[in-house]
Design a protein around this motif. Structure first.
Motif, PDB file in Angstrom:
ATOM      1  N   LYS A   5       0.789  -1.104  -0.076  1.00  0.00           N
ATOM      2  CA  LYS A   5       0.046  -0.006  -0.123  1.00  0.00           C
ATOM      3  C   LYS A   5       0.975   1.106   0.089  1.00  0.00           C
ATOM      4  O   LYS A   5       1.891   1.425   0.664  1.00  0.00           O
ATOM      5  CB  LYS A   5      -0.665  -0.089   1.334  1.00  0.00           C
ATOM      6  N   ARG A   8      -0.163   5.755   4.646  1.00  0.00           N
ATOM      7  CA  ARG A   8      -0.352   5.071   5.939  1.00  0.00           C
ATOM      8  C   ARG A   8      -2.029   4.973   6.010  1.00  0.00           C
ATOM      9  O   ARG A   8      -2.782   5.602   5.525  1.00  0.00           O
ATOM     10  CB  ARG A   8       0.227   5.865   7.020  1.00  0.00           C
ATOM     11  N   ASP A   9      -2.214   4.055   7.210  1.00  0.00           N
ATOM     12  CA  ASP A   9      -3.668   3.834   7.474  1.00  0.00           C
ATOM     13  C   ASP A   9      -4.067   4.826   8.205  1.00  0.00           C
ATOM     14  O   ASP A   9      -3.538   5.091   9.668  1.00  0.00           O
ATOM     15  CB  ASP A   9      -4.050   2.537   8.274  1.00  0.00           C
ATOM     16  N   HIS A  11      -7.687   7.279   9.483  1.00  0.00           N
ATOM     17  CA  HIS A  11      -8.994   7.210   9.400  1.00  0.00           C
ATOM     18  C   HIS A  11      -9.797   8.455  10.121  1.00  0.00           C
ATOM     19  O   HIS A  11      -9.475   8.778  11.256  1.00  0.00           O
ATOM     20  CB  HIS A  11      -9.546   5.970  10.174  1.00  0.00           C
ATOM     21  N   ALA A  37      -1.950   9.778   3.296  1.00  0.00           N
ATOM     22  CA  ALA A  37      -3.119   8.620   3.546  1.00  0.00           C
ATOM     23  C   ALA A  37      -3.081   7.631   2.346  1.00  0.00           C
ATOM     24  O   ALA A  37      -2.635   8.077   1.348  1.00  0.00           O
ATOM     25  CB  ALA A  37      -4.351   9.201   3.661  1.00  0.00           C
ATOM     26  N   ASN A  38      -3.606   6.336   2.510  1.00  0.00           N
ATOM     27  CA  ASN A  38      -3.399   5.475   1.503  1.00  0.00           C
ATOM     28  C   ASN A  38      -4.916   5.400   0.678  1.00  0.00           C
ATOM     29  O   ASN A  38      -4.974   4.911  -0.017  1.00  0.00           O
ATOM     30  CB  ASN A  38      -3.325   4.041   2.016  1.00  0.00           C
ATOM     31  N   LYS A  39      -5.899   6.274   1.438  1.00  0.00           N
ATOM     32  CA  LYS A  39      -7.160   6.360   0.925  1.00  0.00           C
ATOM     33  C   LYS A  39      -8.003   7.583   1.162  1.00  0.00           C
ATOM     34  O   LYS A  39      -7.817   7.984   2.287  1.00  0.00           O
ATOM     35  CB  LYS A  39      -7.932   5.124   1.192  1.00  0.00           C
ATOM     36  N   GLY A  59      -9.466   6.749   4.891  1.00  0.00           N
ATOM     37  CA  GLY A  59      -9.278   5.415   5.212  1.00  0.00           C
ATOM     38  C   GLY A  59     -10.788   5.109   5.703  1.00  0.00           C
ATOM     39  O   GLY A  59     -11.509   5.291   4.334  1.00  0.00           O
ATOM     40  N   GLU A  60     -10.975   4.290   6.628  1.00  0.00           N
ATOM     41  CA  GLU A  60     -12.166   3.631   6.688  1.00  0.00           C
ATOM     42  C   GLU A  60     -13.276   4.802   6.639  1.00  0.00           C
ATOM     43  O   GLU A  60     -14.584   4.273   6.326  1.00  0.00           O
ATOM     44  CB  GLU A  60     -12.356   2.800   8.322  1.00  0.00           C
TER      45      GLU A  60
END
Length: 301
Positions: A5, A8-9, A11, A37-39, A59-60
């Motif tokens: 990935k 980083r994770d 959220h 951030a990864n997302k 993240g989430e």
């Protein structure tokens, strides 16, 4: 070998008070980079020249985006009378002009049909797809095409100010999928004088006000630091309109594994969509049935 990935994770939500100029995607990319951030994703596009609340999920928290996207949003915008543009805003080319100017009373009367459930034709310079292509691309190529009207719920629309004969300022609260530029265009047509949006600000979106937002300058200044992490809002702020139920210890384990899990009694009825917490953290979103929640989304926090 699985791909590693990038980032980083991390959220949570960050509410940006978007400046005029950058696209919503550019702001998301800037925030994603600043947090490493990864997302990341956003809950509701703003036009490049629009300002105000742009809520970005990391993240989430991206799993809660639909619940913010569907929430009511408020806008304040200025309508310039006497001119129609090809983009329905001040960035476009003037295509029609009129010397007529409406009275305040005429504006108040013309706003009435814009309340409630209405049908709205998006601007031709928009991201709506036509036969697989974005409308704005076809418009730039001067293609001849028509867009179909789409439903929009307008909760409130009021005349806020009338600074001069050429302008009025409107406050509007509406649901998902609204185009303020279309409102300005259609209001001008209803008044027989043409009109377009001169400026636009999203004043609140779901649970967040523009005053809650951080500037892009602050994001830049604090990028890749713990101080930026301190600006993150909890994942569950994106779930404010859903009832919360608390999981039992065994129920939390089952829900995290994607299975129906038991919850304590709460403010939910059979068949309601709810979110489930365990020790204050969101565990899942799902449907409540007979003491259990059947998950549709599971959080990995």
């Amino acid at each position: 070998m699985a791909r590693r990935k990038k980032g980083r994770d991390v959220h949570g939500w960050i509410v940006v008070d978007k400046p005029a100029g950058p696209t919503s995607t550019a702001v998301v990319n800037k925030v994603k980079w600043a947090f490493n951030a990864n997302k990341a994703g956003h809950a509701g596009t703003l036009d490049p020249e629009a300002t105000g609340v742009l809520a970005i999920a990391l993240g989430e928290a991206t799993k809660t985006i639909p619940y913010i996207s569907d929430a009511l949003k408020a806008y304040r915008f200025s309508v310039r009378f006497g001119q129609a543009t090809n983009t329905d805003d001040a960035e476009g080319t003037v295509i029609h002009q009129s010397d007529a100017r409406p009275s305040d009373a005429a504006i108040l009367e013309a706003l009435k049909p814009f309340r409630g459930d209405i049908m709205q034709v998006p601007p031709k310079f928009s991201a709506v797809k036509v036969d697989g292509q974005r409308a704005y691309k076809l418009a730039r190529e001067d293609d001849d095409f028509e867009l179909s009207a789409r439903p929009l719920y307008v909760d409130e629309i009021e005349l806020f100010d009338r600074p001069d004969a050429d302008h009025c300022v409107i406050d509007m609260v509406c649901g998902k999928g609204g185009y303020v530029r279309s409102i300005a265009r259609d209001l001008g047509e209803a008044l027989g004088c043409y009109g377009h949006v001169e400026w636009l600000r999203r004043t609140w979106s779901g649970p967040w006000d523009a005053e809650d937002g951080v500037t892009l300058a602050t994001v830049d200044e604090l990028a890749r630091t713990e101080a930026l992490d301190d600006l993150l809002r909890p994942v569950d702020e994106g779930l404010g309109d859903l009832p919360e139920l608390r999981a039992t210890a065994d129920g939390a384990v089952k829900l995290r594994n994607g299975n129906p899990g038991q919850v304590f009694p709460g403010d939910a009825e059979y068949g309601d969509e709810v979110w489930v917490s365990d020790n204050g953290q969101p565990v899942a979103i799902g449907v409540f049935r007979s003491g259990e929640v059947h998950p549709s989304r599971v959080f990995n926090l």
